[in-house]
Design a protein around this motif. Structure first.
Motif, PDB file in Angstrom:
ATOM      1  N   THR A   1      10.817  -7.079   3.359  1.00 44.45           N
ATOM      2  CA  THR A   1       9.774  -7.618   2.480  1.00 44.45           C
ATOM      3  C   THR A   1       8.618  -6.648   2.271  1.00 44.45           C
ATOM      4  N   HIS A   2       8.148  -6.027   3.340  1.00 49.23           N
ATOM      5  CA  HIS A   2       6.944  -5.210   3.270  1.00 49.23           C
ATOM      6  C   HIS A   2       7.286  -3.717   3.207  1.00 49.23           C
ATOM      7  N   PRO A   3       6.643  -2.975   2.319  1.00 46.07           N
ATOM      8  CA  PRO A   3       6.920  -1.543   2.213  1.00 46.07           C
ATOM      9  C   PRO A   3       6.483  -0.786   3.459  1.00 46.07           C
ATOM     10  N   THR A   4       7.158   0.317   3.733  1.00 47.92           N
ATOM     11  CA  THR A   4       6.726   1.238   4.778  1.00 47.92           C
ATOM     12  C   THR A   4       5.526   2.041   4.279  1.00 47.92           C
ATOM     13  N   SER A   5       4.939   2.818   5.181  1.00 44.23           N
ATOM     14  CA  SER A   5       3.805   3.666   4.780  1.00 44.23           C
ATOM     15  C   SER A   5       4.199   4.619   3.663  1.00 44.23           C
ATOM     16  N   ALA A   6       5.426   5.157   3.717  1.00 39.02           N
ATOM     17  CA  ALA A   6       5.868   6.093   2.683  1.00 39.02           C
ATOM     18  C   ALA A   6       5.873   5.424   1.318  1.00 39.02           C
ATOM     19  N   VAL A   7       6.343   4.173   1.252  1.00 36.99           N
ATOM     20  CA  VAL A   7       6.370   3.466  -0.032  1.00 36.99           C
ATOM     21  C   VAL A   7       4.968   3.050  -0.448  1.00 36.99           C
TER      22      VAL A   7
ATOM     23  N   GLY B   1     -23.928   4.754 -17.046  1.00 35.79           N
ATOM     24  CA  GLY B   1     -22.689   4.120 -17.461  1.00 35.79           C
ATOM     25  C   GLY B   1     -22.210   3.042 -16.512  1.00 35.79           C
ATOM     26  N   ASP B   2     -20.949   2.667 -16.694  1.00 35.87           N
ATOM     27  CA  ASP B   2     -20.321   1.634 -15.869  1.00 35.87           C
ATOM     28  C   ASP B   2     -18.905   2.077 -15.511  1.00 35.87           C
ATOM     29  N   PRO B   3     -18.778   3.059 -14.615  1.00 36.92           N
ATOM     30  CA  PRO B   3     -17.448   3.528 -14.212  1.00 36.92           C
ATOM     31  C   PRO B   3     -16.620   2.390 -13.636  1.00 36.92           C
ATOM     32  N   ARG B   4     -15.313   2.516 -13.734  1.00 34.01           N
ATOM     33  CA  ARG B   4     -14.411   1.446 -13.309  1.00 34.01           C
ATOM     34  C   ARG B   4     -14.490   1.163 -11.811  1.00 34.01           C
ATOM     35  N   THR B   5     -14.520  -0.119 -11.483  1.00 37.75           N
ATOM     36  CA  THR B   5     -14.362  -0.599 -10.107  1.00 37.75           C
ATOM     37  C   THR B   5     -13.355  -1.743 -10.160  1.00 37.75           C
ATOM     38  N   TRP B   6     -12.590  -1.929  -9.079  1.00 39.88           N
ATOM     39  CA  TRP B   6     -11.410  -2.795  -9.154  1.00 39.88           C
ATOM     40  C   TRP B   6     -11.377  -3.831  -8.038  1.00 39.88           C
ATOM     41  N   LEU B   7     -10.983  -5.041  -8.422  1.00 41.21           N
ATOM     42  CA  LEU B   7     -10.799  -6.156  -7.499  1.00 41.21           C
ATOM     43  C   LEU B   7      -9.307  -6.285  -7.203  1.00 41.21           C
ATOM     44  N   GLY B   8      -8.920  -6.168  -5.935  1.00 43.83           N
ATOM     45  CA  GLY B   8      -7.526  -6.298  -5.532  1.00 43.83           C
ATOM     46  C   GLY B   8      -7.222  -7.712  -5.081  1.00 43.83           C
ATOM     47  N   ILE B   9      -6.218  -8.342  -5.702  1.00 47.68           N
ATOM     48  CA  ILE B   9      -5.878  -9.742  -5.438  1.00 47.68           C
ATOM     49  C   ILE B   9      -4.411  -9.800  -5.044  1.00 47.68           C
ATOM     50  N   GLY B  10      -4.120 -10.200  -3.795  1.00 52.20           N
ATOM     51  CA  GLY B  10      -2.719 -10.209  -3.398  1.00 52.20           C
ATOM     52  C   GLY B  10      -2.493 -10.755  -2.011  1.00 52.20           C
ATOM     53  N   ASP B  11      -1.278 -10.549  -1.535  1.00 47.60           N
ATOM     54  CA  ASP B  11      -0.828 -11.113  -0.262  1.00 47.60           C
ATOM     55  C   ASP B  11      -0.814 -10.051   0.826  1.00 47.60           C
ATOM     56  N   SER B  12       0.101 -10.197   1.795  1.00 45.86           N
ATOM     57  CA  SER B  12       0.133  -9.282   2.937  1.00 45.86           C
ATOM     58  C   SER B  12       0.429  -7.849   2.537  1.00 45.86           C
ATOM     59  N   ILE B  13       1.073  -7.644   1.386  1.00 42.15           N
ATOM     60  CA  ILE B  13       1.341  -6.282   0.932  1.00 42.15           C
ATOM     61  C   ILE B  13       0.030  -5.581   0.579  1.00 42.15           C
ATOM     62  N   PHE B  14      -0.897  -6.304  -0.050  1.00 43.41           N
ATOM     63  CA  PHE B  14      -2.227  -5.737  -0.312  1.00 43.41           C
ATOM     64  C   PHE B  14      -3.081  -5.713   0.951  1.00 43.41           C
ATOM     65  N   ASP B  15      -2.791  -6.592   1.901  1.00 43.93           N
ATOM     66  CA  ASP B  15      -3.553  -6.611   3.158  1.00 43.93           C
ATOM     67  C   ASP B  15      -3.139  -5.464   4.072  1.00 43.93           C
TER      68      ASP B  15
ATOM     69  N   ARG C   1      -1.363  -5.966 -13.752  1.00 47.15           N
ATOM     70  CA  ARG C   1      -0.458  -6.817 -12.987  1.00 47.15           C
ATOM     71  C   ARG C   1       0.672  -5.953 -12.417  1.00 47.15           C
ATOM     72  N   THR C   2       0.949  -6.126 -11.126  1.00 45.31           N
ATOM     73  CA  THR C   2       2.086  -5.432 -10.524  1.00 45.31           C
ATOM     74  C   THR C   2       3.336  -6.292 -10.687  1.00 45.31           C
ATOM     75  N   ARG C   3       4.479  -5.644 -10.970  1.00 46.73           N
ATOM     76  CA  ARG C   3       5.738  -6.376 -10.934  1.00 46.73           C
ATOM     77  C   ARG C   3       6.066  -6.655  -9.470  1.00 46.73           C
ATOM     78  N   LEU C   4       6.754  -7.757  -9.209  1.00 50.24           N
ATOM     79  CA  LEU C   4       7.136  -8.078  -7.840  1.00 50.24           C
ATOM     80  C   LEU C   4       8.034  -6.987  -7.276  1.00 50.24           C
ATOM     81  N   LEU C   5       7.849  -6.729  -6.002  1.00 51.41           N
ATOM     82  CA  LEU C   5       8.794  -5.871  -5.294  1.00 51.41           C
ATOM     83  C   LEU C   5      10.075  -6.680  -5.051  1.00 51.41           C
ATOM     84  N   LEU C   6      10.761  -6.433  -3.986  1.00 50.94           N
ATOM     85  CA  LEU C   6      11.994  -7.159  -3.731  1.00 50.94           C
ATOM     86  C   LEU C   6      12.006  -7.673  -2.305  1.00 50.94           C
TER      87      LEU C   6
END
Length: 445
Positions: free
Chosen positions: A424-430, A210-224, A343-348
């Motif tokens: 701007t950036h979430p904590t580890s808990a978030v 099969g072809d199980p799902r694999t994902w490409l993450g595209i984003g800024d410092s929040i994804f970094d 697509r993720t909605r923007l945080l705040l």
């Protein structure tokens, strides 16, 4: 005249096996997004041991994908010099054994300046006495690279790593030596060396079925991973995208993918000329994943006045161009899963909180307030889902201080400093909470 055993083995390895669809199979895959600039009077060597897990499904082979460019904020860049892989090995934890990775039958491979998507020969399970690489199996990539003595040379490296056991080192071969690149366990040097973040390739593979799902993450410092201060000690991903791929117990929950997050990043890094031109080295990664998670947008909106309608449309056109190019560059191999876009909605974004309530924050800028550009952006995301332009939306409203988009507290972090250290950036808990929500969305496909 018959083929030599060595040549025959190389041909078999280059062919590989499995379903025939090469995918990014580790949750720890990260695109190089930083540089080590040196002015050596020697050929600089760098080596690291990078932790990975087999993600998404059992594998019939493992390969490495090499790139000699650097992910940037609004573009990609080339180091200006060659990059040579001196040697690379796949080290399985069970059995405790390392097998060399070859490139067209050769132990080394030199990439020209800017060269990308260079894929190794296959490493087969039989080399370890296995019939397959089981999902969740832990392994390491052991790799030594070098850059030339050109006055000032640049080594592409990864800024953030997903665990604290993979520190790399660089050294002058005249004063230091790596003694066990082909062995198992921690890398060992004699002589002098200097710690750094190192060069890490993308790990690919083919699934047994099969072809199980694999994902490409595209984003800024929040994804970094900015703000995710517990990531290294927990070793289950740095940033909520990578955490979603690792899961809480990667030996059973690992999902394959690639994190391309970049600090201060904008969608312009992927598309230029108002969305008319895709950047080929980045979209070459798309075929290795069966879906993408797009988080871009934070850095499109600063603390000045709202953009007008045409300016907002220009921002949005880049986003929709990205989605279009992702789909058009997806794998067309027979049996490949239909490409999905989440697509993720923007945080705040607020001022740095002074306490743990919405009242402990003030306005960052009108773009981030009620009826501002970011509300417009999020509503466009929701409309794109309704129009089936994208396949899912990750709501981030649970981190907001109110459920009503028209209120001030909707535009404030619900728990102040417990949610963000800088507004701007979430904590580890978030990051953890977002990871659980994202994983739930990803595993519906």
């Amino acid at each position: 005249m018959g083929l030599s055993k060595t040549l025959l083995a190389s041909i078999i390895a280059s062919m590989g096996g499995g379903t025939g669809i090469l995918r990014a199979i580790s949750p720890a895959n990260r695109l190089v997004n930083n540089t080590l600039s040196v002015s050596p009077a020697y050929v600089l060597h760098c080596a690291g041991r990078y932790q990975h897990y087999v993600g998404s499904g059992d594998l019939s082979e493992i390969r490495l994908c090499l790139n000699n460019f650097i992910m940037g904020t609004t573009n990609i860049s080339n180091p200006g010099n060659t990059l040579t892989v001196e040697s690379a090995y796949i080290e399985m934890v069970s059995p405790a054994q390392s097998v060399q990775v070859l490139f067209a039958g050769s132990a080394s491979k030199t990439l020209t300046n800017g060269e990308y998507d260079v894929v190794s020969d296959a490493v087969l399970p039989s080399a370890f006495g296995l019939t397959k690489f089981d999902r969740g199996a832990k392994f390491y990539v052991r790799i030594e690279v070098s850059i030339p003595n050109t006055g000032t040379a640049v080594l592409p490296i990864i800024r953030n790593q997903d665990d604290n056991t993979t520190a790399a080192n660089y050294w002058n071969p005249a004063s230091g030596t790596l003694t066990n690149i082909s062995g198992t366990g921690t890398l060992v040097w004699t002589g002098s060396k200097t710690s750094t973040r190192g060069y890490s390739p993308i790990v690919l593979g083919k699934f047994v079925t099969g072809d199980p799902r694999t994902w490409l993450g595209i984003g800024d410092s929040i994804f970094d991973g900015t703000g995710d201060t517990l990531a290294a000690s927990e070793s289950i991903g740095n940033a909520y995208f990578s955490r979603a791929l690792f899961g809480t117990t990667p030996a059973t929950t690992a999902i394959g993918g690639i994190n391309t997050g970049e600090s201060y990043g904008k969608v312009d890094a992927w598309v230029s000329s108002g969305g008319a031109t895709p950047r080929a080295p980045l979209f070459a990664l798309t075929k290795y994943c069966s879906g993408a998670v797009d988080e871009y947008g934070t850095n499109a909106f600063d603390n000045t006045g709202n953009l007008n309608g045409s300016q907002m449309n220009a921002v949005w056109n880049l986003v929709t161009a990205l989605w279009s190019y992702l789909r058009s560059n997806a794998s067309s191999t027979a049996g490949a899963s239909a490409f999905k876009i989440v697509r993720t909605r923007l945080l705040l974004r607020t001022t740095t909180p002074t306490g743990n309530t919405p009242a402990d924050q003030t306005q960052y800028g009108v773009k981030w307030e009620a009826s501002g550009n970011t509300d417009d952006f999020n509503s466009r995301i929701d409309a794109a889902l309704t129009a089936t332009t994208i396949d899912a939306v990750l709501s981030t409203d649970f981190v907001r201080g109110d459920a009503n988009v028209a209120t001030t507290n909707y535009h404030r972090w619900a728990n102040g400093l417990l949610d963000t250290a800088d507004g701007t950036h979430p904590t580890s808990a978030v990051h953890k909470t977002l990871a659980a929500a994202l994983r739930s969305a990803l595993t519906t496909f």
